[in-house]
Design an enzyme around this catalytic site. Structure first.
Site, PDB file in Angstrom:
ATOM      1  CB  THR A   1       8.081   2.516   1.779  1.00  0.00           C
ATOM      2  OG1 THR A   1       8.780   1.582   0.965  1.00  0.00           O
ATOM      3  CG2 THR A   1       9.077   3.393   2.523  1.00  0.00           C
TER       4      THR A   1
ATOM      5  CE  LYS B   1      12.199   1.899   0.637  1.00  0.00           C
ATOM      6  NZ  LYS B   1      12.417   1.486  -0.710  1.00  0.00           N
TER       7      LYS B   1
ATOM      8  CE  LYS C   1       5.617   6.258   1.278  1.00  0.00           C
ATOM      9  NZ  LYS C   1       4.946   5.078   0.770  1.00  0.00           N
TER      10      LYS C   1
ATOM     11  CG  LEU D   1      -1.846  -1.273   1.269  1.00  0.00           C
ATOM     12  CD1 LEU D   1      -2.459  -1.461   2.650  1.00  0.00           C
ATOM     13  CD2 LEU D   1      -2.934  -1.168   0.210  1.00  0.00           C
TER      14      LEU D   1
END
Ligand code: NAD
Length: 298
Positions: free
Chosen positions: A94, A169, A244, A65
């Protein structure tokens, strides 16, 4: 072979679900966008009418998502109440570290195994099953998730407890964002000083300035033929997605009370570039913003 409920069949999810089907798994897919669901059905997935329908009676749930709010609402609103307790829940989106921890701990409180498993490798990696998965969760959850993730990637690494996949990440991508800006401004200076960019590449890629941003995604066209700079900065890793990830890194740094000045500057520069129309371009296009050559699209 397993039955897998797959939630979120967008740019990444479609390729990932297709590789699960190729590996022999049965995939029950759900997406709020009908076009995404139709595309997944063409690849061999079964269309489910809701999240609940997709995840009931499955061995594993995978979600891909866009945001932490979506992940929290899908899991807390439907998944937790619908799955068998032997199921493994795998969120590959993420999202922010705090939400990943909250959702992972909520699963654990219900006696359900869950991992956060964000990816590196992009859409091309999702299609080619060459993604890298960074996995957060208990050792038991990791052991259950690993063989499923191995169908969709070439590297699966256990990073630590719940939220650790997201932490790995965003730390990696904060380093990548800052190193791309440093690489881009360095090439701009080298050119201004009269150096041929190919010659500078040949020297620096063998010297201590060497980094992934230079040797894989060189921001000037020429030295690395596969880099997006040779395709007008189309494809690759969109500036919007880098921004983002930098915003997630800034939120995590604030919560951890850690100073990250280079990451903060990278976020600010990518925000400026995105505001000037750079959002859909590969993040190496920041070189055009830095040298003043970026033309805002009409
Ligand atoms: P995307 O927008 O193409 O896909 C997300 C899908 O989720 C969409 O189809 C959307 O309709 C669906 N969705 C949203 N809310 C839903 C809900 N409540 N129930 C069911 N479906 C819902 O995004 P993407 O590019 O596939 O990226 C997915 C995630 O992977 C993001 O978190 C992104 O940051 C991360 N990621 C993307 C890339 C990339 O190159 N695209 C690379 C690495 C990581």
């Amino acid at each position: 072979m397993a039955t897998i409920g797959f939630i979120g069949l967008g740019n990444m999810g479609t390729g990932m679900a297709t590789n699960l089907i190729k590996a022999g798994h049965a995939v029950q897919a759900f997406d709020v966008a009908d076009a995404a669901l139709s595309r997944a059905a063409e690849m061999g997935a079964t269309r489910a009418a809701s999240v609940t329908a997709a995840v009931s009676q499955v061995d594993a749930v995978i979600s891909m998502l866009q945001t932490g709010e979506q992940v929290r609402s899908v899991y807390e609103g439907e998944v937790f109440g619908a799955v068998q307790h032997s199921c493994i829940l795998i969120d590959c989106s993420t999202i922010d570290v705090a939400t990943a921890r909250v959702v992972g701990e909520a699963a654990a409180a219900r006696g359900i195994d869950m991992v956060d498993a964000p990816v590196s490798g992009g859409v091309a990696g999702a299609i080619a099953a060459t993604l890298t998965f960074m996995v957060g969760g208990t050792a038991q959850s990791y052991v259950k998730a690993q063989p499923i993730l191995a169908n969709m990637g070439k590297t699966v690494i256990h990073a630590g407890p719940a939220g650790s996949g997201q932490a790995a990440k965003i730390c990696n991508n904060m380093l990548l964002g800052a190193s791309m800006i440093a690489t881009a401004e360095t090439f701009n200076l080298a050119i201004k000083l009269g150096l041929d960019p190919q010659v500078f590449f040949d020297i620096s890629s063998k010297a201590s300035g060497q980094c992934w941003s230079m040797t894989s995604y060189c921001p000037v066209p020429g030295p690395v033929p596969s880099a997006p700079s040779n395709r007008n900065y189309d494809g690759g890793f969109m500036t919007a997605l880098m921004l983002k990830d930098l915003k997630l890194a800034m939120a995590a740094a604030q919560a951890a009370e850690t100073s990250v000045p280079m990451g903060a500057l990278a976020e600010s520069l990518y925000q400026n570039f995105a505001n000037l129309g750079g959002a859909p371009k590969d993040f190496s296009a920041i070189i055009k913003f830095l040298d003043g050559g970026w033309q805002k699209p009409d």
